[in-house]
Write an enzyme that holds these catalytic residues in place. Structure first.
Site, PDB file in Angstrom:
ATOM      1  N   ASP A 204       0.858  -1.182   0.000  1.00 13.45           N
ATOM      2  CA  ASP A 204       0.000   0.000   0.000  1.00 13.45           C
ATOM      3  C   ASP A 204       0.896   1.235   0.000  1.00 13.45           C
ATOM      4  OD1 ASP A 204       1.079   0.324   2.537  1.00 13.45           O
ATOM      5  OD2 ASP A 204      -0.832   0.282   3.593  1.00 13.45           O
ATOM      6  N   ASP A 206       1.399   4.777   2.340  1.00 14.25           N
ATOM      7  CA  ASP A 206       0.996   5.390   3.609  1.00 14.25           C
ATOM      8  C   ASP A 206       1.405   6.855   3.656  1.00 14.25           C
ATOM      9  OD1 ASP A 206       0.404   2.698   5.050  1.00 14.25           O
ATOM     10  OD2 ASP A 206       2.471   2.453   4.361  1.00 14.25           O
ATOM     11  N   ASP A 313      -3.271   4.423   2.778  1.00 12.90           N
ATOM     12  CA  ASP A 313      -3.607   4.782   4.160  1.00 12.90           C
ATOM     13  C   ASP A 313      -3.265   6.239   4.387  1.00 12.90           C
ATOM     14  OD1 ASP A 313      -4.499   2.283   4.981  1.00 12.90           O
ATOM     15  OD2 ASP A 313      -2.524   1.644   5.679  1.00 12.90           O
TER      16      ASP A 313
HETATM   17  P1  TTP Z   1       1.988  -1.055   6.725  1.00 17.62           P
HETATM   18  O1  TTP Z   1       1.551  -0.200   5.601  1.00 17.62           O
HETATM   19  O2  TTP Z   1       1.069  -2.163   7.099  1.00 17.62           O
HETATM   20  O3  TTP Z   1       3.421  -1.713   6.454  1.00 17.62           O
HETATM   21  P2  TTP Z   1       4.670  -1.224   5.598  1.00 17.62           P
HETATM   22  O4  TTP Z   1       4.401   0.096   4.940  1.00 17.62           O
HETATM   23  O5  TTP Z   1       5.840  -1.284   6.517  1.00 17.62           O
HETATM   24  O6  TTP Z   1       4.862  -2.361   4.537  1.00 17.62           O
HETATM   25  P3  TTP Z   1       4.144  -2.511   3.107  1.00 17.62           P
HETATM   26  O7  TTP Z   1       5.183  -2.149   2.107  1.00 17.62           O
HETATM   27  O8  TTP Z   1       3.739  -3.935   3.026  1.00 17.62           O
HETATM   28  O9  TTP Z   1       2.966  -1.602   3.078  1.00 17.62           O
HETATM   29  O10 TTP Z   1       2.197  -0.189   8.033  1.00 17.62           O
HETATM   30  C1  TTP Z   1       3.013   0.968   8.034  1.00 17.62           C
HETATM   31  C2  TTP Z   1       3.314   1.403   9.438  1.00 17.62           C
HETATM   32  O11 TTP Z   1       2.165   1.930  10.052  1.00 17.62           O
HETATM   33  C3  TTP Z   1       3.784   0.264  10.323  1.00 17.62           C
HETATM   34  O12 TTP Z   1       5.076   0.557  10.763  1.00 17.62           O
HETATM   35  C4  TTP Z   1       2.952   0.292  11.526  1.00 17.62           C
HETATM   36  C5  TTP Z   1       2.126   1.534  11.400  1.00 17.62           C
HETATM   37  N1  TTP Z   1       0.734   1.311  11.802  1.00 17.62           N
HETATM   38  C6  TTP Z   1       0.254   1.954  12.923  1.00 17.62           C
HETATM   39  O13 TTP Z   1       0.965   2.712  13.574  1.00 17.62           O
HETATM   40  N2  TTP Z   1      -1.035   1.745  13.300  1.00 17.62           N
HETATM   41  C7  TTP Z   1      -1.850   0.914  12.628  1.00 17.62           C
HETATM   42  O14 TTP Z   1      -3.012   0.760  13.007  1.00 17.62           O
HETATM   43  C8  TTP Z   1      -1.320   0.253  11.451  1.00 17.62           C
HETATM   44  C9  TTP Z   1      -2.156  -0.689  10.653  1.00 17.62           C
HETATM   45  C10 TTP Z   1      -0.027   0.492  11.074  1.00 17.62           C
HETATM   46 MN    MN Z   2       2.652   0.396   3.817  1.00 17.34          MN
HETATM   47 MN    MN Z   3      -0.488   0.808   5.556  1.00 14.77          MN
END
Ligand code: TTP
Ligand code: MN
Ligand code: MN
Ligand code: MN
Length: 389
Positions: A204, A206, A313
């Site tokens: 995703d 973020d 996100d």
């Molecule tokens: P993710 O997007 O789930 O993971 P990522 O970006 O490290 O890996 P990917 O490439 O697969 O997307 O989460 C990003 C960060 O957000 C993770 O370090 C934890 C944080 N987080 C929170 O702080 N609160 C939450 O509720 C969630 C779901 C994530």
């Molecule tokens: Mn992510």
């Molecule tokens: Mn995420």
């Protein structure tokens, strides 16, 4: 004194937040195996076991060389008997029977497929598995009751399985920036998660959003999503309000890694032409925001259309919490978990994505930067690209 008497031997620290963990390392042949066992433990609701395997894998990611013999594991922390057994078998035989049979097992494969659907967690997937369901198609075929997120998850299943590239993330960044500035000039937007750690692909994209004037960020998310929706850029969104109250989230509150920011889980409609444009020069958001043709309500196949679905996100943080939110949303998940464990066990502090509380002094420690937070915690600063624990 090092147990092997060699003063030059690197001393591996036991918390992942004390170590530098680059994205690319030398032991994927071992860490991938240990992470299968970690994931399987998670599917079986055994969190302790899952974290133990994940910590073991993470130690190997921080090693500056490839593990060649079992002697290389001497002096390394976090390697339990079970992990050592698995590593030994891989070193001797090239693979581990336990790992391979887990990987092939019907339960593991089903749980992986079902939890891979946006909106489906381990509990739901496990219930479906026990009811005999095996795949996303089985859910449709048997007419399972699905919530709105799960419906979107199935509708865009193929797209959401495909990794998001950095080029796609950059186009999404431009769109989010345009949306945020349209509704709140002066707001600041930061790319978070895996892409901030230097990953080339992600599951995703973020973003963390704030405004230097505290309070201006209140109620911002619905304005952003309305703007995006008007442009036809959103396929799905669910916004949850900010529920953070310092009093309630202080030391009395049981630890919980879900934060309470205003946030939005969404699925963007990304025009492929915008990504191609972007790699040449810069895409105008006008290229990006045309969408509009009517979609079949069933499954979307992006090969047949000019766009793909991308999970995004969005998180809005008050300026005073921005450093904590930045640290909390950069990841990796294990790195975050280890930071909180370090804070609690070693420093009698409580760290969240909102604040750092010092139980000895009975006060909240304010910080404007990630560097200050590491300093309060008595840790060497680890840059995002080395938080790939
Ligand atoms: P993710 O997007 O789930 O993971 P990522 O970006 O490290 O890996 P990917 O490439 O697969 O997307 O989460 C990003 C960060 O957000 C993770 O370090 C934890 C944080 N987080 C929170 O702080 N609160 C939450 O509720 C969630 C779901 C994530
Ligand atoms: Mn992510
Ligand atoms: Mn995420
Ligand atoms: Mn190296």
């Amino acid at each position: 004194p090092k147990p092997n008497g060699d003063p030059s031997a690197m001393q591996m620290k036991s918390y992942a937040c004390q170590r530098r963990t680059p994205l690319k390392h030398h032991n994927s042949f071992l860490t991938e195996a240990l992470e299968i066992l970690s994931q399987n433990a998670e599917y079986n609701d055994n969190e302790g076991r899952s974290v133990a395997f994940r910590r073991a894998a993470s130690v190997l990611k921080a090693l500056p060389h490839r593990v060649k013999t079992i002697e290389d594991l001497r002096c390394l922390p976090c390697l339990g008997d079970h992990s050592q057994r698995v590593i030994k078998e891989i070193l001797e035989d090239g693979s581990s029977r336990e790992v391979e049979s887990t990987r092939q097992s019907e339960q593991f494969q089903t749980m992986k497929a079902l939890t891979g659907i946006f909106g489906v967690g381990v509990r739901t997937a496990d219930r479906w598995f026990r009811e005999g369901l095996r795949s996303p198609d089985d859910l449709i075929r048997t007419g399972q009751q699905l919530n709105r997120a799960q419906q979107a998850g199935l509708q865009y299943y193929d797209d959401l399985q495909k990794p998001v590239t950095k080029a796609e993330a950059d186009v999404i960044s431009d769109i989010v920036e345009k949306a945020v500035h349209a509704v709140l000039p002066g707001a600041e937007i930061q790319l978070m998660g895996g892409f901030r750690r230097g990953k080339e692909v992600g599951h995703d994209v973020d973003f963390l959003i704030t405004h230097p004037e505290e309070g201006k960020e209140e109620g911002l998310m619905p304005k952003i999503t309305n703007w995006l929706e008007e442009q036809g850029l959103l396929l799905y969104q669910k916004t949850t309000r900010n529920s953070y109250l310092e009093k309630m989230d202080g030391p009395a509150r049981p630890p919980n890694n879900m934060d309470r920011f205003e946030r939005c889980f969404s699925i963007f409609k990304l025009q492929k032409s915008a990504v191609r444009c972007k790699s040449n020069s810069t895409a105008s958001v006008e290229d990006v925001s045309r969408g509009g043709e009517n979609e079949r309500p069933s499954e979307h196949h992006s090969e047949e259309s000019g766009w793909r679905a991308v999970r995004v996100d969005l998180v809005v943080s008050p300026y005073s919490q921005f450093a904590f939110a930045t640290l909390g949303w950069t990841g990796s998940k294990l790195f975050e978990r280890e930071l909180r464990r370090w804070a609690g066990q070693e420093k009698h502090m409580s760290l969240s994505s909102h604040a750092l509380y010092d139980s000895k002094q009975n006060l909240y420690l304010r910080a404007k930067t990630e560097e200050e937070i590491f300093a309060y915690l008595g840790l060497e600063f680890i840059p995002p690209s080395e938080r790939n624990a």
